[in-house]
Design a protein around this motif. Sequence first.
Motif, PDB file in Angstrom:
ATOM      1  N   SER A  31       0.837  -1.194   0.000  1.00  0.00           N
ATOM      2  CA  SER A  31       0.000   0.000   0.000  1.00  0.00           C
ATOM      3  C   SER A  31       0.871   1.243   0.000  1.00  0.00           C
ATOM      4  O   SER A  31       2.034   1.189   0.426  1.00  0.00           O
ATOM      5  CB  SER A  31      -0.928   0.010   1.216  1.00  0.00           C
ATOM      6  OG  SER A  31      -0.188   0.149   2.404  1.00  0.00           O
ATOM      7  N   ASN A  32       0.308   2.335  -0.499  1.00  0.00           N
ATOM      8  CA  ASN A  32       1.023   3.608  -0.449  1.00  0.00           C
ATOM      9  C   ASN A  32       0.269   4.657   0.350  1.00  0.00           C
ATOM     10  O   ASN A  32       0.741   5.778   0.499  1.00  0.00           O
ATOM     11  CB  ASN A  32       1.286   4.136  -1.863  1.00  0.00           C
ATOM     12  CG  ASN A  32      -0.002   4.519  -2.578  1.00  0.00           C
ATOM     13  OD1 ASN A  32      -1.103   4.244  -2.122  1.00  0.00           O
ATOM     14  ND2 ASN A  32       0.139   5.187  -3.717  1.00  0.00           N
ATOM     15  N   ALA A  33      -0.893   4.283   0.882  1.00  0.00           N
ATOM     16  CA  ALA A  33      -1.706   5.240   1.630  1.00  0.00           C
ATOM     17  C   ALA A  33      -2.485   4.531   2.724  1.00  0.00           C
ATOM     18  O   ALA A  33      -2.802   3.340   2.620  1.00  0.00           O
ATOM     19  CB  ALA A  33      -2.675   5.964   0.697  1.00  0.00           C
ATOM     20  N   LEU A  51      -3.565   9.840   4.299  1.00  0.00           N
ATOM     21  CA  LEU A  51      -2.248  10.341   3.916  1.00  0.00           C
ATOM     22  C   LEU A  51      -1.503   9.277   3.129  1.00  0.00           C
ATOM     23  O   LEU A  51      -1.798   8.090   3.223  1.00  0.00           O
ATOM     24  CB  LEU A  51      -1.446  10.744   5.159  1.00  0.00           C
ATOM     25  CG  LEU A  51      -1.326   9.779   6.337  1.00  0.00           C
ATOM     26  CD1 LEU A  51      -0.375   8.622   6.076  1.00  0.00           C
ATOM     27  CD2 LEU A  51      -0.859  10.526   7.587  1.00  0.00           C
ATOM     28  N   TYR A  52      -0.554   9.750   2.320  1.00  0.00           N
ATOM     29  CA  TYR A  52       0.384   8.839   1.676  1.00  0.00           C
ATOM     30  C   TYR A  52       1.458   8.506   2.705  1.00  0.00           C
ATOM     31  O   TYR A  52       1.993   9.395   3.359  1.00  0.00           O
ATOM     32  CB  TYR A  52       1.009   9.483   0.443  1.00  0.00           C
ATOM     33  CG  TYR A  52       0.052   9.603  -0.717  1.00  0.00           C
ATOM     34  CD1 TYR A  52      -0.456  10.837  -1.111  1.00  0.00           C
ATOM     35  CD2 TYR A  52      -0.371   8.472  -1.419  1.00  0.00           C
ATOM     36  CE1 TYR A  52      -1.341  10.945  -2.171  1.00  0.00           C
ATOM     37  CE2 TYR A  52      -1.253   8.576  -2.484  1.00  0.00           C
ATOM     38  CZ  TYR A  52      -1.738   9.815  -2.837  1.00  0.00           C
ATOM     39  OH  TYR A  52      -2.617   9.913  -3.881  1.00  0.00           O
ATOM     40  N   THR A  53       1.774   7.237   2.847  1.00  0.00           N
ATOM     41  CA  THR A  53       2.680   6.806   3.913  1.00  0.00           C
ATOM     42  C   THR A  53       4.115   7.294   3.724  1.00  0.00           C
ATOM     43  O   THR A  53       4.866   7.364   4.687  1.00  0.00           O
ATOM     44  CB  THR A  53       2.670   5.273   4.029  1.00  0.00           C
ATOM     45  OG1 THR A  53       2.983   4.716   2.755  1.00  0.00           O
ATOM     46  CG2 THR A  53       1.295   4.786   4.470  1.00  0.00           C
ATOM     47  N   SER A  57       1.753  14.379   4.221  1.00  0.00           N
ATOM     48  CA  SER A  57       0.862  15.303   3.547  1.00  0.00           C
ATOM     49  C   SER A  57      -0.577  14.838   3.711  1.00  0.00           C
ATOM     50  O   SER A  57      -1.155  14.241   2.796  1.00  0.00           O
ATOM     51  CB  SER A  57       1.227  15.390   2.062  1.00  0.00           C
ATOM     52  OG  SER A  57       0.393  16.304   1.388  1.00  0.00           O
ATOM     53  N   MET A 100      -3.320   0.830  -2.227  1.00  0.00           N
ATOM     54  CA  MET A 100      -2.453   1.436  -3.233  1.00  0.00           C
ATOM     55  C   MET A 100      -3.324   2.448  -3.984  1.00  0.00           C
ATOM     56  O   MET A 100      -3.994   2.119  -4.954  1.00  0.00           O
ATOM     57  CB  MET A 100      -1.919   0.368  -4.178  1.00  0.00           C
ATOM     58  CG  MET A 100      -0.762   0.834  -5.048  1.00  0.00           C
ATOM     59  SD  MET A 100       0.695   1.320  -4.111  1.00  0.00           S
ATOM     60  CE  MET A 100       1.301  -0.270  -3.577  1.00  0.00           C
ATOM     61  N   VAL A 101      -3.324   3.673  -3.497  1.00  0.00           N
ATOM     62  CA  VAL A 101      -4.239   4.698  -3.979  1.00  0.00           C
ATOM     63  C   VAL A 101      -3.659   5.395  -5.195  1.00  0.00           C
ATOM     64  O   VAL A 101      -2.555   5.927  -5.158  1.00  0.00           O
ATOM     65  CB  VAL A 101      -4.540   5.710  -2.866  1.00  0.00           C
ATOM     66  CG1 VAL A 101      -5.424   6.838  -3.396  1.00  0.00           C
ATOM     67  CG2 VAL A 101      -5.213   5.009  -1.689  1.00  0.00           C
ATOM     68  N   LEU A 105      -7.626  10.321  -2.282  1.00  0.00           N
ATOM     69  CA  LEU A 105      -7.235   9.720  -1.005  1.00  0.00           C
ATOM     70  C   LEU A 105      -8.431   9.391  -0.125  1.00  0.00           C
ATOM     71  O   LEU A 105      -8.375   8.446   0.658  1.00  0.00           O
ATOM     72  CB  LEU A 105      -6.314  10.670  -0.238  1.00  0.00           C
ATOM     73  CG  LEU A 105      -4.806  10.502  -0.425  1.00  0.00           C
ATOM     74  CD1 LEU A 105      -4.072  11.569   0.367  1.00  0.00           C
ATOM     75  CD2 LEU A 105      -4.339   9.110  -0.022  1.00  0.00           C
ATOM     76  N   GLU A 110     -10.756   3.173  -3.189  1.00  0.00           N
ATOM     77  CA  GLU A 110      -9.326   3.100  -3.472  1.00  0.00           C
ATOM     78  C   GLU A 110      -8.599   2.158  -2.514  1.00  0.00           C
ATOM     79  O   GLU A 110      -7.435   1.842  -2.737  1.00  0.00           O
ATOM     80  CB  GLU A 110      -8.696   4.499  -3.363  1.00  0.00           C
ATOM     81  CG  GLU A 110      -9.169   5.471  -4.440  1.00  0.00           C
ATOM     82  CD  GLU A 110      -8.454   5.279  -5.765  1.00  0.00           C
ATOM     83  OE1 GLU A 110      -7.430   4.575  -5.804  1.00  0.00           O
ATOM     84  OE2 GLU A 110      -8.938   5.815  -6.774  1.00  0.00           O
ATOM     85  N   TYR A 111      -9.267   1.714  -1.463  1.00  0.00           N
ATOM     86  CA  TYR A 111      -8.612   0.940  -0.416  1.00  0.00           C
ATOM     87  C   TYR A 111      -9.079  -0.512  -0.446  1.00  0.00           C
ATOM     88  O   TYR A 111     -10.262  -0.794  -0.641  1.00  0.00           O
ATOM     89  CB  TYR A 111      -8.906   1.559   0.952  1.00  0.00           C
ATOM     90  CG  TYR A 111      -8.302   2.935   1.107  1.00  0.00           C
ATOM     91  CD1 TYR A 111      -8.915   4.050   0.543  1.00  0.00           C
ATOM     92  CD2 TYR A 111      -7.103   3.114   1.785  1.00  0.00           C
ATOM     93  CE1 TYR A 111      -8.344   5.313   0.651  1.00  0.00           C
ATOM     94  CE2 TYR A 111      -6.532   4.372   1.910  1.00  0.00           C
ATOM     95  CZ  TYR A 111      -7.155   5.467   1.338  1.00  0.00           C
ATOM     96  OH  TYR A 111      -6.593   6.708   1.449  1.00  0.00           O
TER      97      TYR A 111
END
Length: 124
Positions: A31-33, A51-53, A57, A100-101, A105, A110-111
């Motif tokens: 995952s990226n978020a 947030l993005y990991t 941000s 992986m969004v 977000l 997206e999850y």
Amino acid sequence: QVRLVESGGGSVQTGGSLRLSCAASGVTGSSNAMGWFRQAPGKEREGVAALYTAVNSPFYASSVLGRFTISLDNTKNTLYLQMNRLKPEDTAMYYCAAGMVAGRLLDPDEYNTWGQGIQVTVSS
């Protein structure tokens, strides 16, 4: 195996605070978020904060901006949601999610990994 476990929910009065925690395992690389979502009875699941990991941000729903703070402690693999000045309309089941969004977000679609959820109740 990816696993998310929420904790910290409960009941508070209007104006009170709660901090939700989400202990994550197996998320790195898949995952990226990460984010927090909520669903009230009879309503659709909505994004609260995410947030993005890899970067600090965060993004917030307008309804919680200025009251809620999302944060990620990579040393503990734990996502937090500090909720201040709670209102009755914040009452819902809160879920932690990872994915992986590629799009928005705060879009639940997206999850692909979800925790079991935890109840937050705010009384007036």
